[in-house]
Design an enzyme around this catalytic site. Structure first.
Site, PDB file in Angstrom:
ATOM      1  N   CYS A 417       0.835  -1.195   0.000  1.00 31.61           N
ATOM      2  CA  CYS A 417       0.000   0.000   0.000  1.00 31.61           C
ATOM      3  C   CYS A 417       0.879   1.257   0.000  1.00 31.61           C
ATOM      4  CB  CYS A 417      -0.966  -0.025   1.181  1.00 31.61           C
ATOM      5  SG  CYS A 417      -2.350   1.131   1.026  1.00 31.61           S
ATOM      6  N   HIS A 544      -3.460  -5.184  -0.011  1.00 30.86           N
ATOM      7  CA  HIS A 544      -2.912  -5.745   1.226  1.00 30.86           C
ATOM      8  C   HIS A 544      -2.958  -7.271   1.152  1.00 30.86           C
ATOM      9  CE1 HIS A 544      -2.665  -2.097   3.828  1.00 30.86           C
ATOM     10  NE2 HIS A 544      -3.540  -1.637   2.944  1.00 30.86           N
ATOM     11  N   GLU A 546      -1.596  -9.416   2.940  1.00 31.11           N
ATOM     12  CA  GLU A 546      -1.558 -10.066   4.255  1.00 31.11           C
ATOM     13  C   GLU A 546      -2.936 -10.493   4.745  1.00 31.11           C
ATOM     14  OE1 GLU A 546      -1.648  -5.560   5.264  1.00 31.11           O
ATOM     15  OE2 GLU A 546      -0.927  -6.888   3.671  1.00 31.11           O
TER      16      GLU A 546
END
Length: 622
Positions: A417, A544, A546
């Site tokens: 990001c 993102h 994750e």
């Protein structure tokens, strides 16, 4: 539908979220479908406008919901896909009731906390519990509900010397009342209450003390909630006489008292529950002991192997985490989990070196020389560098310097990001010699705006106005590392949370200078993934990754970072279908998967979603 309510007492931070997730794992291992709901009693509508220092990271769901980080635990542990409605807040409940009142739904009645707020809470739970979360169209069998805050911690004030008022329960009271009614509403055999409490040890005497738990359970009972099971947190395993004492004074059978003592990694928690027959106690309360006449037994082979493998890892891989919220690890919880998932998959022991980005800046060399020296020492000693997301201009120059160091020294780099935007700014300044290059977030008057505010964004309202949720990224080249890591996919769906984007007008200049934009959105004007082809591993992602990483299905980009940092990238890229954890559309070189339905706003609908050591000091957080 069966319900398991998880509450906490004595102190906050006992691990209710991990406990609730682990209970879900054990029940899922018994062959049951499981969903989860988190109740946060704060007045915010969602977690989107909270500081990470205030509440930890903001977890983002496929539908764009900005929710409590515990929903990330639920998704990772249970391998499910939740929605924004799975996170209930006081703000959402009151807003729903007020909207009904304005429409005239209450037919002129006086709207009150009881019954209108409490009824709304119960109806919300029943409605959301029925939503499928595992990629099928089938509803769950069991809904695990976690009530945020603590219960049973009495305080005294000049106006209340009876000690009846509870510090944590003031804002929780409508939920506690609603859940008490709810247990009666669904009936015996459909509701199980698990109370997580602390059994501390006073260093002076070295004895495990039960009194805090006794008081907590007494307070819980006084509020109309009767615990079926006690989950006792402690540093060491509970002594048998302590269990007997708790059973006697808390009125909970000894077999229903489980001990969650400190372990080497949280993947052991479901195993602790299984070994202490917690599933039998829960299933007995819920009248789910058997399938036909065969007792349910949890199948946790993968969890056992993963927990054991983690404990045996020896070879370290050091990742420098360069950010401004390094004082609170929960601020980057999903990033840490994704790093952990990838490192375990690649047989490496993760060592995270926290590098405050402010300490890397030139001003720190004069103001705090010791911190400056330590920060650069950690950065230069790392095998890889990760710059996570964030907002605001504090520490930005330090992140730019860290990115420059990784680029110039061929150190594996992953920017997420803001980390991707930082990489673009650094490239413009250092390689393209555009000294004034910047983001309009940091300098609205910059003459070289590499990163700009998205046209559809709101500059007047902050809550839920970013580009949020699952969005599709199309790969532009079949030779890039990201394409191979995602299993030669033509596109991939990942979760987003940002207001700013790379200036599309400058993309041709960047590409001419050697920066590749290998992933773009469906319009081709929004940049999603960057790479430096000549670098060992230099990748930035606007999304993102994750948020979709799972213990058994690590995020491809995190796998790439860990592999590059440990000398395994070439081997990983040679695998025929790469590393795939996110829903993707494969090209003809690999087997395909079913194309997903989309929400009108582009979010995925009903698609299958499938410890680190801090500076090497052997303190494990997983």
């Amino acid at each position: 539908m069966k319900y398991v309510l998880v509450t906490g007492g004595v102190v906050s931070g006992l691990g209710k979220g991990v406990t609730a997730s682990s209970i879900g794992v054990v029940l899922k291992g018994c062959g049951l479908r499981v969903t989860s709901i988190k109740i946060d009693p704060y007045l915010n509508t969602d977690a989107g406008t909270m500081s990470p220092f205030e509440h930890g990271e903001v977890f983002v769901l496929d539908d764009g919901g900005e929710v409590d980080l515990d929903l990330g635990n639920y998704e990772r542990f249970l391998d499910i896909k939740l929605t924004r409605d799975n996170n209930i807040t006081t703000g959402k409940i009151y807003q729903a009731v007020i909207d009904k009142e304005r429409r005239g739904d209450y037919l002129g009645k006086t709207v009150q906390v009881v019954p209108h707020i409490t009824d709304e809470i119960q109806e919300w739970i029943e409605r959301v519990a029925m939503n499928p979360v595992d990629g099928t169209e089938e509803p769950a069998d069991v809904c695990v509900i976690e009530l945020g805050g603590t219960i049973g911690d009495k305080i005294f004030s000049p106006h209340n010397d009876s000690g009846i008022l509870d510090a944590g329960d003031i804002e929780s009271m409508p939920f506690i009342e609603a859940l008490g009614q709810f247990s009666y509403r669904v009936g015996a055999g459909n509701f199980c209450l698990v109370h997580v409490s602390l059994v501390p040890v006073l260093n002076v005497v070295g004895e495990q003390k039960t009194k805090p738990t006794q008081h907590s359970v007494r307070g819980l009972r006084g509020l109309g909630l009767i615990p079926d099971i006690l989950a006792c947190r402690s540093t060491q395993p509970l002594e048998e006489n302590v269990k007997l004492k708790l059973a006697q004074f808390c009125h909970v059978p000894t077999p229903n008292i489980v001990n969650l003592h400190d372990v080497t990694n949280i993947w052991h928690i479901p195993l602790l529950l299984r070994d202490q027959k917690a599933h039998e106690a829960i299933l007995k309360v819920l009248d789910l002991q058997c399938v036909g006449k065969v007792p349910r037994e949890p199948k946790l082979t993968e969890w056992t192997e993963r927990a054991s493998k983690f404990d045996k890892l020896k070879t370290p891989v050091r990742i420098a985490m360069v950010g401004k919220y390094t004082g609170l690890s929960d601020s980057y919880l999903s990033v840490l989990k994704a790093l952990l998932h990838a490192s375990v998959a690649l047989d490496r022991k993760l060592v995270v070196d926290w590098v405050p980005s402010c300490d890397l800046e030139d001003s720190a060399a004069e103001e705090t020389p010791d911190a400056y020296g330590k920060a650069w020492e950690l950065l230069k000693g790392a095998h890889g560098v990760l710059v996570p997301g964030g907002f605001g201009d504090r520490g930005v120059q330090g992140k730019i310097l860290a990115t420059k160091y990784a680029r110039e020294n061929n150190v594996p780099y992953l920017g997420i990001c803001l980390g991707m935007q930082i990489a673009v700014i650094e490239f413009a300044r250092s390689v393209m010699k555009l000294r004034g290059a910047n983001s309009t977030e940091f300098d609205p008057a910059t003459t070289t705006p590499c990163v700009i505010f998205m046209p559809e964004g709101s500059k007047t309202h902050m809550g839920a106005t970013m580009r949020l949720g699952s969005r599709r990224t199309f790969f532009q080249a079949n030779t890039c590392k990201s394409f191979k890591l995602y299993g030669s996919a033509s596109y991939v769906d990942e979760r987003h949370r940002h207001r700013y984007e790379v200036n599309p007008d400058m993309v041709p200049e960047f590409e001419k200078a050697g920066l590749s934009f290998v992933g773009k959105d469906e319009s081709g004007t929004r940049m999603e993934i960057i790479e430096l082809p000549t670098h060992r591993f230099f990748v930035g992602a606007q999304f993102h990754p994750e948020f979709k990483s799972r213990p058994g299905k690590p995020s491809p980009l995190f796998m790439g970072l860990i592999a590059a940092s440990s000398g395994q990238l070439d081997q990983l890229l040679q695998q025929p279908c790469g590393v795939v954890s996110s829903p993707v559309r494969r090209s003809s070189s690999c087997n395909g998967v079913t194309k997903q339905k989309l929400y009108p706003n582009g979010h995925v609908k009903n698609g299958l979603v499938n410890g680190y050591y801090a500076n090497g000091n052997s303190i494990l957080h997983t």
